[in-house]
Structures are given as structure tokens and as C-alpha cells.
Design a protein around this motif. Structure first.
Motif, mmCIF file in Angstrom:
data_model
loop_
_atom_site.group_PDB
_atom_site.id
_atom_site.type_symbol
_atom_site.label_atom_id
_atom_site.label_comp_id
_atom_site.label_asym_id
_atom_site.label_seq_id
_atom_site.Cartn_x
_atom_site.Cartn_y
_atom_site.Cartn_z
ATOM 1 N N LYS A 1 0.839 -1.209 0.000
ATOM 2 C CA LYS A 1 0.000 0.000 0.000
ATOM 3 C C LYS A 1 0.869 1.253 0.000
ATOM 4 O O LYS A 1 0.566 2.230 -0.688
ATOM 5 N N PHE A 2 1.957 1.227 0.776
ATOM 6 C CA PHE A 2 2.878 2.364 0.815
ATOM 7 C C PHE A 2 3.495 2.625 -0.549
ATOM 8 O O PHE A 2 3.741 3.769 -0.923
ATOM 9 N N ARG A 3 3.719 1.582 -1.312
ATOM 10 C CA ARG A 3 4.319 1.710 -2.631
ATOM 11 C C ARG A 3 3.219 1.858 -3.692
ATOM 12 O O ARG A 3 3.258 1.219 -4.736
ATOM 13 N N TYR A 4 2.256 2.697 -3.384
ATOM 14 C CA TYR A 4 1.155 3.027 -4.303
ATOM 15 C C TYR A 4 0.349 1.800 -4.724
ATOM 16 O O TYR A 4 -0.241 1.786 -5.807
ATOM 17 N N GLY A 5 0.352 0.764 -3.875
ATOM 18 C CA GLY A 5 -0.426 -0.420 -4.184
ATOM 19 C C GLY A 5 0.202 -1.338 -5.212
ATOM 20 O O GLY A 5 -0.449 -2.277 -5.678
ATOM 21 N N ARG A 6 1.461 -1.101 -5.557
ATOM 22 C CA ARG A 6 2.135 -1.905 -6.579
ATOM 23 C C ARG A 6 3.120 -2.858 -5.931
ATOM 24 O O ARG A 6 4.065 -2.448 -5.260
ATOM 25 N N LEU A 7 2.925 -4.145 -6.156
ATOM 26 C CA LEU A 7 3.798 -5.161 -5.578
ATOM 27 C C LEU A 7 5.094 -5.327 -6.346
ATOM 28 O O LEU A 7 6.162 -5.495 -5.753
ATOM 29 N N LEU A 8 5.033 -5.298 -7.665
ATOM 30 C CA LEU A 8 6.173 -5.724 -8.474
ATOM 31 C C LEU A 8 7.451 -4.900 -8.295
ATOM 32 O O LEU A 8 8.538 -5.492 -8.265
ATOM 33 N N PRO A 9 7.400 -3.568 -8.192
ATOM 34 C CA PRO A 9 8.678 -2.845 -8.065
ATOM 35 C C PRO A 9 9.520 -3.318 -6.880
ATOM 36 O O PRO A 9 10.715 -3.602 -7.024
ATOM 37 N N LEU A 10 8.910 -3.432 -5.702
ATOM 38 C CA LEU A 10 9.670 -3.869 -4.533
ATOM 39 C C LEU A 10 10.005 -5.361 -4.634
ATOM 40 O O LEU A 10 11.111 -5.784 -4.280
ATOM 41 N N ALA A 11 9.072 -6.151 -5.138
ATOM 42 C CA ALA A 11 9.313 -7.593 -5.269
ATOM 43 C C ALA A 11 10.459 -7.873 -6.228
ATOM 44 O O ALA A 11 11.295 -8.753 -5.973
ATOM 45 N N ARG A 12 10.500 -7.159 -7.341
ATOM 46 C CA ARG A 12 11.572 -7.389 -8.306
ATOM 47 C C ARG A 12 12.918 -6.949 -7.757
ATOM 48 O O ARG A 12 13.941 -7.600 -8.005
ATOM 49 N N ALA A 13 12.924 -5.860 -6.992
ATOM 50 C CA ALA A 13 14.172 -5.431 -6.365
ATOM 51 C C ALA A 13 14.642 -6.479 -5.360
ATOM 52 O O ALA A 13 15.833 -6.819 -5.298
ATOM 53 N N ALA A 14 13.704 -7.000 -4.584
ATOM 54 C CA ALA A 14 14.055 -8.019 -3.594
ATOM 55 C C ALA A 14 14.578 -9.274 -4.270
ATOM 56 O O ALA A 14 15.575 -9.869 -3.833
ATOM 57 N N ARG A 15 13.928 -9.679 -5.343
ATOM 58 C CA ARG A 15 14.363 -10.896 -6.034
ATOM 59 C C ARG A 15 15.752 -10.714 -6.639
ATOM 60 O O ARG A 15 16.613 -11.596 -6.527
ATOM 61 N N ALA A 16 15.989 -9.559 -7.272
ATOM 62 C CA ALA A 16 17.293 -9.314 -7.887
ATOM 63 C C ALA A 16 18.401 -9.332 -6.841
ATOM 64 O O ALA A 16 19.478 -9.902 -7.057
ATOM 65 N N ALA A 17 18.139 -8.715 -5.682
ATOM 66 C CA ALA A 17 19.144 -8.696 -4.616
ATOM 67 C C ALA A 17 19.338 -10.085 -4.026
ATOM 68 O O ALA A 17 20.458 -10.516 -3.747
ATOM 69 N N ALA A 18 18.242 -10.815 -3.855
ATOM 70 C CA ALA A 18 18.314 -12.156 -3.257
ATOM 71 C C ALA A 18 19.101 -13.112 -4.132
ATOM 72 O O ALA A 18 19.863 -13.957 -3.627
ATOM 73 N N GLU A 19 18.931 -13.006 -5.434
ATOM 74 C CA GLU A 19 19.612 -13.913 -6.347
ATOM 75 C C GLU A 19 21.113 -13.658 -6.409
ATOM 76 O O GLU A 19 21.851 -14.507 -6.914
ATOM 77 N N ARG A 20 21.553 -12.537 -5.883
ATOM 78 C CA ARG A 20 22.977 -12.229 -5.846
ATOM 79 C C ARG A 20 23.578 -12.411 -4.452
ATOM 80 O O ARG A 20 24.749 -12.124 -4.229
ATOM 81 N N ALA A 21 22.772 -12.899 -3.525
ATOM 82 C CA ALA A 21 23.228 -13.067 -2.152
ATOM 83 C C ALA A 21 24.117 -14.295 -2.011
ATOM 84 O O ALA A 21 24.010 -15.254 -2.777
ATOM 85 N N ALA A 22 24.982 -14.271 -1.023
ATOM 86 C CA ALA A 22 25.885 -15.384 -0.757
ATOM 87 C C ALA A 22 25.290 -16.389 0.220
ATOM 88 O O ALA A 22 25.946 -17.371 0.578
ATOM 89 N N VAL A 23 24.071 -16.131 0.680
ATOM 90 C CA VAL A 23 23.360 -17.054 1.565
ATOM 91 C C VAL A 23 21.969 -17.276 0.987
ATOM 92 O O VAL A 23 21.484 -16.477 0.187
ATOM 93 N N PRO A 24 21.285 -18.366 1.361
ATOM 94 C CA PRO A 24 19.930 -18.589 0.862
ATOM 95 C C PRO A 24 18.963 -17.508 1.337
ATOM 96 O O PRO A 24 18.922 -17.177 2.522
ATOM 97 N N VAL A 25 18.189 -16.982 0.403
ATOM 98 C CA VAL A 25 17.202 -15.940 0.701
ATOM 99 C C VAL A 25 15.881 -16.334 0.054
ATOM 100 O O VAL A 25 15.851 -16.709 -1.121
ATOM 101 N N SER A 26 14.811 -16.236 0.805
ATOM 102 C CA SER A 26 13.486 -16.503 0.245
ATOM 103 C C SER A 26 12.635 -15.239 0.320
ATOM 104 O O SER A 26 12.929 -14.317 1.089
ATOM 105 N N LEU A 27 11.566 -15.226 -0.483
ATOM 106 C CA LEU A 27 10.628 -14.098 -0.501
ATOM 107 C C LEU A 27 9.275 -14.557 0.033
ATOM 108 O O LEU A 27 8.733 -15.578 -0.405
ATOM 109 N N HIS A 28 8.743 -13.785 0.964
ATOM 110 C CA HIS A 28 7.493 -14.121 1.645
ATOM 111 C C HIS A 28 6.564 -12.918 1.604
ATOM 112 O O HIS A 28 6.968 -11.798 1.940
ATOM 113 N N LEU A 29 5.325 -13.132 1.196
ATOM 114 C CA LEU A 29 4.310 -12.074 1.165
ATOM 115 C C LEU A 29 3.548 -12.135 2.478
ATOM 116 O O LEU A 29 2.891 -13.137 2.787
#
Length: 291
Positions: free
Chosen positions: A55-83
Motif C-alpha cells: 500500500k505504501f508503494r502506491y499499491g504496486r507489488l512488483l517494483p519492490l518484489a523485483r528489487a528483492a528478487r534481484a538482490a536475493a539472487e545475488r546473495a551469498a546465503v539462501p534468501v526466500s521471498l514471503h508475502l
């Protein structure tokens, strides 16, 4: 590395009699700080995006989700995404396409029969999409500016017998339990009902989740993990660390206008808090080795 499934991280924590730390993120700085802190601790981590953050991000999920996914895929430890804390069915249905492997469906505000029915429907759909689903029974309280429930108020604690029926009737994979914590606490003064937590752990076959962990002292969190909590949710503690560091920086540098200067200070403060909470509180340090 590829995104890790939340269910696998929680299952590993259960097997190790530990807990996986899950941090709510609002900005890219939050995302980067959580991953940096997890890498420093050498532990897996869950990045959580709540419905309120969307809601804070104007009701749009994808911008923050895509940033999180891109960062997670470059992490040196396992990272998961949870809604997290999803009440909107429309938002729930965006989860698989946005890279989330798990959701927390929040119908705890509803009367028990309605909570059970709504969660059952959500769980059936989530499982059809390969999603791991968490729900809440009882009411942790303190969300959306509401005060925490009184310890003796109806619904303020999760009943073990009802929880057993709820898990069986909904088919959820994990359950957030109300044992004395509250969302959005800025002081670490919550006293958990550890005796109730042990009863819940004995009654249920699914992993237990603690919401509102920012308000629980370190010793309380350590005891909660020993008592059966397998996933520890943290949000407000990061905002406290970030805001405090930025306030201190701006007080010392009133001429500062470059947001990178103070955001980097806030990001570092959050990363340190993430590392501390993982390594000291949950005992998950060393669960993953950076590659």
C-alpha cells in the motif's frame, strides 16, 4: 544463488531446533541491509513484503518484489521471498508471478468460523500454485496502529485445542501464534507466555511463527525458539535502527542534503541489527556458509 523456498528454510530450522529470521522490508535499503546482515552472520534469511508495504508503494507489488528478487539472487546465503499479512485475495494471487514462495494469509480479524473458512480457501489456492502458506490464530495485536490486546481479552492468546482443529481444518503449513507479543512495539518489554508456547508446540504438527518479535527481549526470543518457534518475524526493530542512525547523522550534519549520506548510515545500522538478531537471538549463525 537461486531464490530459496521459504518452506525449506523453515523445515531446516525445525530439524536443527533453531529458527529462521524473517525481516519485513519497505525500501531497497531495507532489502540490502537484511541481505548484508545475513551474509555477515552466514545464515539464511526471509525477506518479507507486507500488504501494508505494498500500500505504501502506491499499491504496486512488483517494483519492490523485483528489487528483492534481484538482490536475493545475488546473495551469498539462501534468501526466500514471503508475502506477509495478506488480506486481499487480489494481492494473494499476485504472489507466484512476483517470485514469492510463501504467503501469510491473515484472516485472524474474523470470527473463528470465518477465519477457518477463508484460510481454507486461501490454502487450497496457495497449494495449487506451489506456495507455502502461513496463517494466524489468536490475535497478536498492535497492527495498523491498534493497541495490543489485553492479556485476558478474547482472542489475545492462541488456544492449543482450537489451534489443532484450525490447522487440521485449513491445511496450512505454518501457524503464527499469539503468546504475548505485539506488532509495532518500540520497546522490548513484551513478556511471552512460554508455558502456552510449549503446549502449542506439543499440540501442533506444523512449525510455529512468532510475530511482533521486535518487542521481545533477547532472552525471551531465545527461550521462544527453544520452546518451538521456527520462524521469527522482525520489522519495527529495523525501522528503529534506521531512524535512530539517520536522526543522529542529521543532528551532527545539519547541512547534509545528499540522501545517500544518511541512507547509507541507516542501511548500515539495519544490517548490524539483522546480524545481531540472527547470530545472538535465533542461533542461526553458521547455518549457511557464504560461497
Amino acid at each position: 544463488m537461486p531464490l530459496a523456498p521459504t518452506g525449506e528454510l523453515v523445515a531446516r530450522a525445525v530439524e536443527d531446533r533453531s529458527a529462521v529470521a524473517a525481516f519485513n522490508v519497505i525500501t531497497l535499503e531495507h532489502i540490502e541491509a537484511v541481505i548484508a546482515g545475513a551474509e555477515a552472520a552466514g545464515a539464511p534469511v526471509v525477506l518479507q513484503v507486507s500488504e501494508n508495504a505494498v500500500k505504501f508503494r502506491y499499491g504496486r507489488l512488483l517494483p519492490l518484489a523485483r528489487a528483492a528478487r534481484a538482490a536475493a539472487e545475488r546473495a551469498a546465503v539462501p534468501v526466500s521471498l514471503h508475502l506477509d499479512h495478506v488480506q486481499s485475495d487480489e494481492l494473494l494471487r499476485q504472489a507466484p508471478g512476483a517470485g514469492f514462495s510463501s504467503v501469510m494469509y491473515d484472516a485472524a480479524r474474523l470470527p473463528y468460523p470465518d477465519n477457518l473458512a477463508a484460510t481454507r480457501t486461501a490454502a487450497d489456492w496457495a497449494h495449487s500454485q506451489g506456495l507455502y502458506i502461513e496463517a494466524e490464530l489468536g490475535e497478536v495485536g498492535g497492527k495498523d496502529g491498534r493497541p495490543p490486546l489485553d492479556a485476558h481479552a478474547p482472542g489475545a492468546r492462541t488456544d492449543p485445542a482450537q489451534a489443532r482443529d484450525f490447522v487440521g481444518g485449513t491445511g496450512v503449513d505454518a501457524l503464527a501464534v499469539a503468546v504475548g507479543s505485539a506488532h509495532a512495539m518500540t520497546t522490548r518489554t513484551a513478556a511471552l507466555d512460554h508455558a502456552l508456547l510449549k503446549r502449542l508446540s506439543a499440540a501442533l504438527s506444523v512449525p510455529l511463527v512468532l510475530h511482533g518479535s521486535s518487542g521481545v527481549p533477547d532472552a525471551g526470543l531465545v527461550e521462544a525458539v527453544a520452546g518451538g518457534i521456527a520462524k521469527v518475524n522482525v520489522g519495527t526493530a529495523l525501522n528503529i535502527a534506521m531512524t535512530g542512525a539517520i536522526r543522529e547523522f542529521l543532528a551532527a550534519h545539519p547541512e547534509a542534503v545528499d540522501s545517500r549520506k544518511y541512507l547509507s548510515v541507516g542501511r548500515e545500522a539495519m544490517a548490524l541489527e539483522v546480524r545481531r538478531l540472527i547470530a545472538v537471538v535465533t542461533g542461526a549463525a553458521g547455518a549457511a556458509t557464504p560461497s
